[in-house]
Design an enzyme around this catalytic site. Structure first.
Site, PDB file in Angstrom:
ATOM      1  N   SER A  30     -11.548  11.890   5.793  1.00 36.99           N
ATOM      2  CA  SER A  30     -10.251  12.568   5.662  1.00 36.99           C
ATOM      3  C   SER A  30      -9.172  11.749   6.370  1.00 36.99           C
ATOM      4  O   SER A  30      -9.458  10.739   7.021  1.00 36.99           O
ATOM      5  CB  SER A  30     -10.349  13.973   6.262  1.00 36.99           C
ATOM      6  OG  SER A  30     -10.662  13.894   7.641  1.00 36.99           O
ATOM      7  N   TYR A  31      -7.955  12.224   6.276  1.00 41.55           N
ATOM      8  CA  TYR A  31      -6.801  11.525   6.836  1.00 41.55           C
ATOM      9  C   TYR A  31      -7.039  11.180   8.307  1.00 41.55           C
ATOM     10  O   TYR A  31      -7.261  12.074   9.128  1.00 41.55           O
ATOM     11  CB  TYR A  31      -5.561  12.408   6.687  1.00 41.55           C
ATOM     12  CG  TYR A  31      -4.285  11.747   7.139  1.00 41.55           C
ATOM     13  CD1 TYR A  31      -3.730  10.707   6.396  1.00 41.55           C
ATOM     14  CD2 TYR A  31      -3.639  12.156   8.293  1.00 41.55           C
ATOM     15  CE1 TYR A  31      -2.549  10.097   6.798  1.00 41.55           C
ATOM     16  CE2 TYR A  31      -2.460  11.563   8.701  1.00 41.55           C
ATOM     17  CZ  TYR A  31      -1.923  10.526   7.957  1.00 41.55           C
ATOM     18  OH  TYR A  31      -0.764   9.928   8.359  1.00 41.55           O
TER      19      TYR A  31
END
Length: 110
Positions: A30-31
């Site tokens: 994820s980010y």
């Protein structure tokens, strides 16, 4: 993440983020540019862990996590924009020695 990589792997923050960005661009995590360490209650982590079970390197660990119930350690920080950094899918053969060498190319320790 940067502090942990610095302490445990002796990597600079810059190199840690370069590797994280490469993993993010491959869709594997994820980010990465978040300080959030609290998982929102609506995120379903079961499918993310389930996807890891078939791997011979960490599949048994993933199965134990599912068997014991997923209980992520929550911290105190949330930006409410992004969840904590976590795997987003199984790498499907993308984590080979060659690809890891590419990710960590020119890694500077110390």
């Amino acid at each position: 993440m940067e502090k942990l990589a610095s302490r445990k792997l002796r990597m600079t923050g810059k190199k840690t983020m370069e590797i994280a960005e490469k993993l993010y661009m491959k869709g594997l995590i994820s980010y990465p540019r978040t300080e959030t360490n609290i998982f929102p209650s609506e995120i379903n982590l079961n499918p993310l862990v389930q996807n890891q079970i078939g791997d011979q390197r960490w599949g048994a660990f993933a199965q134990r996590v599912l068997n014991d119930g997923i209980q992520p350690r929550n911290g105190k920080n949330t930006d409410k924009a992004h969840p904590p950094i976590h795997p987003t899918r199984y790498p499907d053969g993308q984590l080979t020695v060659k690809s890891l060498s590419f990710l960590m190319n020119d890694m500077k320790f110390g």
